[in-house]
Motif scaffolding. Structure first.
Motif, PDB file in Angstrom:
ATOM      1  N   LYS A 120       0.849  -1.189   0.000  1.00  0.00           N
ATOM      2  CA  LYS A 120       0.000   0.000   0.000  1.00  0.00           C
ATOM      3  C   LYS A 120       0.880   1.233   0.000  1.00  0.00           C
ATOM      4  O   LYS A 120       1.883   1.302   0.679  1.00  0.00           O
ATOM      5  N   LEU A 121       0.492   2.208  -0.788  1.00  0.00           N
ATOM      6  CA  LEU A 121       1.245   3.460  -0.831  1.00  0.00           C
ATOM      7  C   LEU A 121       1.072   4.213   0.478  1.00  0.00           C
ATOM      8  O   LEU A 121       0.013   4.146   1.100  1.00  0.00           O
ATOM      9  N   PRO A 122       2.101   4.934   0.897  1.00  0.00           N
ATOM     10  CA  PRO A 122       1.960   5.706   2.133  1.00  0.00           C
ATOM     11  C   PRO A 122       0.831   6.725   2.028  1.00  0.00           C
ATOM     12  O   PRO A 122       0.586   7.291   0.964  1.00  0.00           O
ATOM     13  N   LEU A 123       0.145   6.934   3.137  1.00  0.00           N
ATOM     14  CA  LEU A 123      -0.896   7.954   3.205  1.00  0.00           C
ATOM     15  C   LEU A 123      -0.239   9.320   3.316  1.00  0.00           C
ATOM     16  O   LEU A 123       0.864   9.453   3.835  1.00  0.00           O
ATOM     17  N   THR A 124      -0.937  10.344   2.858  1.00  0.00           N
ATOM     18  CA  THR A 124      -0.461  11.715   3.034  1.00  0.00           C
ATOM     19  C   THR A 124      -1.322  12.389   4.095  1.00  0.00           C
ATOM     20  O   THR A 124      -2.392  11.888   4.460  1.00  0.00           O
ATOM     21  N   VAL A 125      -0.875  13.543   4.557  1.00  0.00           N
ATOM     22  CA  VAL A 125      -1.631  14.308   5.549  1.00  0.00           C
ATOM     23  C   VAL A 125      -3.020  14.623   4.999  1.00  0.00           C
ATOM     24  O   VAL A 125      -4.020  14.487   5.696  1.00  0.00           O
ATOM     25  N   GLU A 126      -3.099  15.025   3.727  1.00  0.00           N
ATOM     26  CA  GLU A 126      -4.385  15.380   3.131  1.00  0.00           C
ATOM     27  C   GLU A 126      -5.345  14.190   3.136  1.00  0.00           C
ATOM     28  O   GLU A 126      -6.529  14.331   3.408  1.00  0.00           O
ATOM     29  N   GLU A 127      -4.836  12.993   2.827  1.00  0.00           N
ATOM     30  CA  GLU A 127      -5.693  11.808   2.819  1.00  0.00           C
ATOM     31  C   GLU A 127      -6.234  11.519   4.220  1.00  0.00           C
ATOM     32  O   GLU A 127      -7.394  11.144   4.378  1.00  0.00           O
ATOM     33  N   ILE A 128      -5.406  11.706   5.239  1.00  0.00           N
ATOM     34  CA  ILE A 128      -5.855  11.476   6.609  1.00  0.00           C
ATOM     35  C   ILE A 128      -6.898  12.515   7.006  1.00  0.00           C
ATOM     36  O   ILE A 128      -7.915  12.189   7.615  1.00  0.00           O
ATOM     37  N   VAL A 129      -6.668  13.773   6.625  1.00  0.00           N
ATOM     38  CA  VAL A 129      -7.639  14.827   6.917  1.00  0.00           C
ATOM     39  C   VAL A 129      -8.981  14.480   6.254  1.00  0.00           C
ATOM     40  O   VAL A 129     -10.042  14.687   6.832  1.00  0.00           O
ATOM     41  N   ASN A 130      -8.933  13.894   5.060  1.00  0.00           N
ATOM     42  CA  ASN A 130     -10.153  13.538   4.341  1.00  0.00           C
ATOM     43  C   ASN A 130     -10.872  12.323   4.926  1.00  0.00           C
ATOM     44  O   ASN A 130     -11.996  12.028   4.529  1.00  0.00           O
ATOM     45  N   PHE A 131     -10.225  11.598   5.853  1.00  0.00           N
ATOM     46  CA  PHE A 131     -10.898  10.492   6.554  1.00  0.00           C
ATOM     47  C   PHE A 131     -12.146  11.010   7.253  1.00  0.00           C
ATOM     48  O   PHE A 131     -13.104  10.296   7.435  1.00  0.00           O
ATOM     49  N   GLY A 132     -12.084  12.284   7.710  1.00  0.00           N
ATOM     50  CA  GLY A 132     -13.168  12.804   8.524  1.00  0.00           C
ATOM     51  C   GLY A 132     -13.209  12.062   9.843  1.00  0.00           C
ATOM     52  O   GLY A 132     -12.180  11.660  10.373  1.00  0.00           O
ATOM     53  N   GLU A 133     -14.421  11.852  10.351  1.00  0.00           N
ATOM     54  CA  GLU A 133     -14.577  11.194  11.653  1.00  0.00           C
ATOM     55  C   GLU A 133     -14.774   9.691  11.516  1.00  0.00           C
ATOM     56  O   GLU A 133     -14.950   8.998  12.504  1.00  0.00           O
ATOM     57  N   SER A 134     -14.790   9.198  10.289  1.00  0.00           N
ATOM     58  CA  SER A 134     -15.105   7.779  10.101  1.00  0.00           C
ATOM     59  C   SER A 134     -13.955   6.882  10.539  1.00  0.00           C
ATOM     60  O   SER A 134     -12.792   7.276  10.502  1.00  0.00           O
ATOM     61  N   ASN A 135     -14.307   5.668  10.948  1.00  0.00           N
ATOM     62  CA  ASN A 135     -13.309   4.673  11.313  1.00  0.00           C
ATOM     63  C   ASN A 135     -12.965   3.828  10.106  1.00  0.00           C
ATOM     64  O   ASN A 135     -13.791   3.623   9.226  1.00  0.00           O
ATOM     65  N   ARG A 136     -11.745   3.350  10.081  1.00  0.00           N
ATOM     66  CA  ARG A 136     -11.298   2.423   9.050  1.00  0.00           C
ATOM     67  C   ARG A 136     -11.147   1.061   9.693  1.00  0.00           C
ATOM     68  O   ARG A 136     -11.026   0.952  10.909  1.00  0.00           O
ATOM     69  N   GLU A 137     -11.090   0.032   8.866  1.00  0.00           N
ATOM     70  CA  GLU A 137     -10.967  -1.319   9.394  1.00  0.00           C
ATOM     71  C   GLU A 137      -9.833  -2.039   8.677  1.00  0.00           C
ATOM     72  O   GLU A 137      -9.688  -1.942   7.462  1.00  0.00           O
TER      73      GLU A 137
END
Length: 130
Positions: free
Chosen positions: A1-18
């Motif tokens: 998996k490619l590394p996440l960027t700060v912008e991608e994490i900010v775009n997670f919002g409040e949702s949880n990932r699994e």
């Protein structure tokens, strides 16, 4: 998996990932950070049973894994009983990798529910002073 960027994490919002982590394996979440002074925060829980967790820092993708700096040593977390929270301050740009380790479990696969956040420091400049 490619590394996440700060912008991608900010775009997670409040949702949880699994994450689904098979027995005797581990899963990593690399986060590429270019801005110093940020804080990476995480919250996670696991089901069923515990999971081990660690955070390592790598200057670049070319840095050998044995030269990575361990920021949080591998720790077995009772994340099936309580939510685990933590954070690390970004002192250098590079790759900050969260490791969810299930290698100690020979038969039981785990699900890890996690949420990531990246916060910029609040810098007070006195502009709201009357």
């Amino acid at each position: 998996k490619l590394p996440l960027t700060v912008e991608e994490i900010v775009n997670f919002g409040e949702s949880n990932r699994e994450l689904f982590i098979k027995s005797s394996t581990y899963s990593i979440i690399p986060i590429t950070i270019t801005e110093v002074g940020l804080t990476i925060s995480w919250i996670f829980s696991s089901d069923p049973k515990s999971i081990s967790f660690s955070v390592v820092y790598q200057e670049s993708e070319d840095t050998p894994l044995d030269q990575c700096k361990v920021l949080i040593p591998m720790t077995r977390c009772n994340s099936h009983k309580e939510t685990i929270r933590g954070q690390v301050k970004v002192r250098n740009s590079g790759i900050y990798t969260l490791i969810f380790d299930n290698t100690f479990s020979r038969f039981i696969s785990k699900r890890v529910f996690y949420h990531l956040a990246v916060e910029r420091p609040v810098i007070y400049d006195g502009s709201d002073f009357p």
